[in-house]
Scaffold this motif. Structure first.
Motif, PDB file in Angstrom:
ATOM      1  N   LEU D 161      72.735  90.723  55.262  1.00  0.00           N
ATOM      2  CA  LEU D 161      71.692  89.702  55.339  1.00  0.00           C
ATOM      3  C   LEU D 161      72.038  88.621  56.350  1.00  0.00           C
ATOM      4  O   LEU D 161      71.178  88.145  57.103  1.00  0.00           O
ATOM      5  N   LEU D 162      73.303  88.227  56.353  1.00  0.00           N
ATOM      6  CA  LEU D 162      73.720  87.156  57.263  1.00  0.00           C
ATOM      7  C   LEU D 162      73.720  87.641  58.708  1.00  0.00           C
ATOM      8  O   LEU D 162      73.273  86.942  59.614  1.00  0.00           O
ATOM      9  N   LYS D 163      74.222  88.812  58.900  1.00  0.00           N
ATOM     10  CA  LYS D 163      74.318  89.383  60.242  1.00  0.00           C
ATOM     11  C   LYS D 163      72.934  89.498  60.889  1.00  0.00           C
ATOM     12  O   LYS D 163      72.782  89.317  62.090  1.00  0.00           O
ATOM     13  N   LYS D 164      71.942  89.796  60.054  1.00  0.00           N
ATOM     14  CA  LYS D 164      70.581  89.949  60.572  1.00  0.00           C
ATOM     15  C   LYS D 164      69.788  88.646  60.487  1.00  0.00           C
ATOM     16  O   LYS D 164      68.591  88.620  60.806  1.00  0.00           O
ATOM     17  N   GLY D 165      70.413  87.589  60.000  1.00  0.00           N
ATOM     18  CA  GLY D 165      69.719  86.305  59.933  1.00  0.00           C
ATOM     19  C   GLY D 165      68.501  86.307  59.023  1.00  0.00           C
ATOM     20  O   GLY D 165      67.487  85.669  59.303  1.00  0.00           O
ATOM     21  N   LEU D 166      68.598  86.996  57.895  1.00  0.00           N
ATOM     22  CA  LEU D 166      67.422  87.157  57.038  1.00  0.00           C
ATOM     23  C   LEU D 166      67.315  86.137  55.904  1.00  0.00           C
ATOM     24  O   LEU D 166      66.318  86.119  55.189  1.00  0.00           O
ATOM     25  N   ILE D 167      68.350  85.337  55.699  1.00  0.00           N
ATOM     26  CA  ILE D 167      68.281  84.370  54.584  1.00  0.00           C
ATOM     27  C   ILE D 167      68.510  82.943  55.075  1.00  0.00           C
ATOM     28  O   ILE D 167      69.151  82.702  56.102  1.00  0.00           O
ATOM     29  N   ASP D 168      67.975  82.012  54.313  1.00  0.00           N
ATOM     30  CA  ASP D 168      68.198  80.585  54.545  1.00  0.00           C
ATOM     31  C   ASP D 168      69.600  80.257  54.035  1.00  0.00           C
ATOM     32  O   ASP D 168      69.844  80.242  52.829  1.00  0.00           O
ATOM     33  N   VAL D 169      70.530  80.018  54.955  1.00  0.00           N
ATOM     34  CA  VAL D 169      71.931  79.901  54.543  1.00  0.00           C
ATOM     35  C   VAL D 169      72.203  78.640  53.727  1.00  0.00           C
ATOM     36  O   VAL D 169      73.272  78.508  53.121  1.00  0.00           O
ATOM     37  N   SER D 170      71.259  77.734  53.661  1.00  0.00           N
ATOM     38  CA  SER D 170      71.498  76.537  52.842  1.00  0.00           C
ATOM     39  C   SER D 170      71.181  76.781  51.372  1.00  0.00           C
ATOM     40  O   SER D 170      71.360  75.915  50.533  1.00  0.00           O
ATOM     41  N   THR D 171      70.700  77.986  51.049  1.00  0.00           N
ATOM     42  CA  THR D 171      70.265  78.257  49.670  1.00  0.00           C
ATOM     43  C   THR D 171      71.200  79.193  48.917  1.00  0.00           C
ATOM     44  O   THR D 171      70.884  79.636  47.814  1.00  0.00           O
TER      45      THR D 171
END
Lengths: 346, 346, 346, 346
Positions: D161-171
């Motif tokens: 998910l992180l690698k593809k930038g699919l989530i709001d990392v502040s959540t």
């Protein structure tokens, strides 16, 4: 002194009711039922009761039961409860229902998560039996809908914050963990000792657990606006206990000390809620077999989130203990009567 | 209503005493001691007590303690008990001692298994507190030596057979299994969760466990002649409970029904001994947290041996529950007062 | 390299076979069967296998199975095994049978404890597969009757004493304790987590357990005369493991050191029997998941009894590990191939 | 074939290393150390090893150890590791360090959570040993910093998910649960069986656990921007296993099927990551004793959150198994060598 019946006594909430009621000075249990085990002694199913409660299990014939009881505990699965509760009510009996059947105010919502409701007209009359939130209404109720175990731990855990409007209600995540008795006493491979022991898992992931509408109903009422949460239950290799870890973003800066004070004030005078001092957190081990809800408060300064950790015994404060607490309120007994047993530790 | 002190309250028998006494209507606990934790609240050590028993632990100063208590429970390790019990007795206090220090009648025997006795003159005065066997003497005692957990289960298990002379006393083998709380609350690698969980082992193999002289003393008295047994304790991965499986060769032919009748008659009127019907056997799970001793009787027709299976909660009937039972007898309270709590199941 | 089938793969001995065989360099599992779960992947039943053993479960059609396997493990309940084993034998396949069906030499004895035997003519041909006792015969067998879990622990525990005639065979008492996986994977209330956890009980008390004839057959053969024992099984709240505590009266004076030497000599060269030094005793925790039988030796000087404590993993040395050991012998592989995995501790 | 040493062998990660290495065909363990138990056999501390690994524990003298090993596993507490690792490196040895000492790139950050670093110059040289993310670098490393248990489960759980930038990392909220072996083998009251059994609790609440900087370092690197998370660890009454339930808000609409495909693609070819089919979720019970990380993917449509559930054995993939995997990579062995053991179930 009153006579009570336990309808659906062959499950774990049934035996827990009988354990508690055995030491209750104002109650005599006159009747226990079980469709599957009618004719057997309840103490053959649960030898812990032997010599103290040896009643013979009967079939569920509401009229015959009502003749011998002023208050009935219905410890049945959902649907089975709504098949008999109306009869008890018509016969002027008080009912504390441990099933999910009367917890939701909205029949449509019940239909969505369970099945079509058979007596929706009773939903308005039933009082959701969380004494710390709704004591006065319970006192006047004929039908008390005893809360679910997860909802009890989460609602008590969030009530002060919601009531004061201190959290962003769109950020609530409740990660909850339950002992195995929550799954009931039916013979399923999934609940075998060897399947559960020394393992830990999530279930009902993705907002599908049936306790969600009940939790959201209560949280919304406390918040004064609609609340939607993420809720994930897990299974812990232990008999009893629920621990809920609930996260939410604070709307204003608070210290951990502020949080503890908020909760201590909110629950002042409550005999069964113990707010822990700053830096202390609960364990289900300390509430085992007792009617307490222990709450610890954490603050993640780095992210601005509050973390509420609440622990109950799912069979006691999460079911049968709370049911007796509701009975005490409904019957005008001291609220803690028969419920002063401390947690069995170790 | 009496005031009592719990000396040595920071162990598992201590917290179990406090759990039971909290619901005892005739007792106020006025003082708790712990050398290691003096100055802390007992509820900081055992959060299960929080809000109900928050006494501050004190140092063990016998005179100051005696001022505030009519009866003292000494829940100390052996040796530590005999250092203070004489002072309590001199001050005219009643003592229920949970240690091993006053259980043996013979100081030499005590010396052999433990160390030289410091006040052997008190051994004759102490009464071994197994109420089902020696109730009348307990009632008049100033000093009650509360039995060990293994001895309680084995002595109650064999008493009827020995009293009637029905077994060959040279053939007795007691294979006993205990939960981990029996090992106490001290920080040892052997008692770590990961060392114990999901494992089962024997310990003290070969006639070396310190409960042996106590068991043999009681069995010999019941038999009216010297009894020497083989005794092997085991460790079960569970918190509480002792189950003893005891074998002996019958001196005459008996049926299982004969055995059940013998035991039922022998224990008629005993509130805390439950003799199970033929073909049923106890589990520690059914006595968890209760003061019961459950006894099941088997007969191996092929070998002529009787197999007695007895189960107790080692912390309750095997320690603190029995101590309260003895207090009730000594103080003239109903023997079951505060002890009616049923087993926590599941 | 051989192809093998696991018939009855959906139970705990099935998954244990597959776990072991996955790391066996000379075996390919070509076929797994289950009547109840045919059509599902074995890894859907046991996700521990996922990605490594994803075979689809088939119905039990002996001929079709035999086409794809040189050796068949039958991990079926008794009776189900004797319905198919003859077919496999006729098709010239080797069979390691984990059921009880071919363990007893005497069809009448089988009939007495189980039911009439369907192919008694095979009993003489089957070899009881306890390699440490009967390795040479196993090597030539077409049908190996894999021993029961209790019998394995007790027979290995007593073999040296019986072989040397050092004990009074009329005094043998085996008090055995098993983890819950021994009860299998069927959905019964008795085996639910909450029924078993934190409790300990005896079952099959009074010489009625079906492993008795098997134990006595083997002990008698070792002793060279008929042996009758008392045997009591117990249920321990743990997944795996059997610990047997066996008592017998010595016929001559021996020291503990003598006993250790006797056993060390007897089991010299045995890769899976570990005789512990004097004063040390086994725990099931140290053999968990391994094929070892650990034996500790105690001496009760006061009563003249020897106490043998033996521990195995009931699913490994007590079932599937021993089955693979037998396969290795039958197939001429090194006996420890695939069985060198050490106990999982903690 | 290489010689290796296990420095700090008396803890649970030490015995787990020895268990795994015993079945590794390319490794001989030549030396084990323990300051506390020097002079004893490792199999006296851990009888599971008896007969297969009976090395005598030595004092930690780096030069003498380096003479006998080409690669050293340092299974020491933090700080103790950085006292000896530089010596091993100077002597041209390869090191897989299981402590926290070389996991953080930033010495200041290490100083903030632990204490001042003694050899910060090595931090740039150490490679964080999560093979699925950083295999190529590990292959060339002399010093591998073996990841922590919680970080392994959470990083593998979020990487796609992180690698593809699919989530709001502040959540991101990671609610993690660990078995008790994670607390090590030191004698503390908190880790006693009776304190832990049948209970569940949170600890390190409020962003204070020392694994946080390590988790955030790795997640930030994957996301390409700073990530701050809420992380709450819990203690489960079981020996082994970590299950992390991680929540994050999706930046775009996805189905559960999309998620499963994303993860399946990302981990294609990875032997130790098993992505479960839609609707299935892992249990620690299925990875017990194995080197797998099982990942299940949930989607809460009502709140737009993804729920990643990842399970490992904290001692295997979370410590010693991963250390052997890193050794395999560093030494050019097949990555799964010695690590093909399937989970012990039940």
């Amino acid at each position: 002194m009153i006579n009570v019946a336990v309808v659906g006594a062959s499950g774990y909430t049934g035996v827990e009711l009988l354990r508690i009621l055995h030491c209750h000075p104002e109650v005599a249990v006159t009747c226990v039922t079980s469709e599957q085990s009618a004719g057997k002694r309840i103490s053959d199913l649960f030898p812990s009761l032997r010599g103290r409660c040896d009643l013979v299990l009967e079939n569920l014939e509401p009229v015959r039961i009502a003749e011998r009881a002023e208050l009935i505990f219905t410890a049945l699965p959902h649907k089975a409860a709504m098949e008999v509760v109306p009869t008890f009510l018509k016969l002027k009996k008080k009912v504390v229902d441990l099933s999910a059947d009367y917890r939701l105010h909205d029949a449509a919502e019940y239909g969505k998560w369970y099945e079509p409701h058979m007596n929706p007209e009773l939903l308005g009359q039933a009082v959701y039996g969380l004494p710390e939130i709704r004591r006065a209404k319970i006192a006047k109720a004929q039908l008390v809908a005893n809360p679910g175990c997860y909802p009890t731990s989460i609602t008590l855990g969030l009530a002060p914050l919601l009531k004061k409007g201190l959290i962003d209600v769109s950020t609530i995540i409740a990660d909850a963990k339950s002992g195995v008795s929550g799954a009931g006493r039916s013979a399923k491979v999934d609940n075998l000792y060897c399947e559960v022991n020394d393992g830990f898992k999530a279930y009902g992931v993705g907002g599908v657990h049936r306790h969600i509408p009940e939790i959201e109903q209560e949280l919304s009422e406390l918040a004064g606006k609609p609340v939607v949460i993420s809720f994930t239950p897990h299974l812990v290799p232990m008999d009893r206990g629920i621990l809920s870890t609930t996260y939410a973003t604070l709307l204003k800066k608070m210290t951990a000390a502020d949080l503890v004070k908020l909760y201590t004030d909110f629950y002042k005078g409550e005999g069964f809620v113990r707010v822990l001092p700053e830096g202390q957190f609960p364990s289900t081990a300390y509430v085992r077999g007792s009617n307490f809800c222990d709450i610890g408060l954490g603050l993640d300064q780095r992210t601005g989130r509050v973390i509420v950790v609440s622990a109950i015994d799912n069979l006691t404060k999460g079911a049968s203990g709370q049911a007796v607490q509701n009975m005490n309120i409904v019957c005008g007994f001291p609220e803690n009567l028969g419920l002063e047993g401390l947690g069995l530790f170790p």
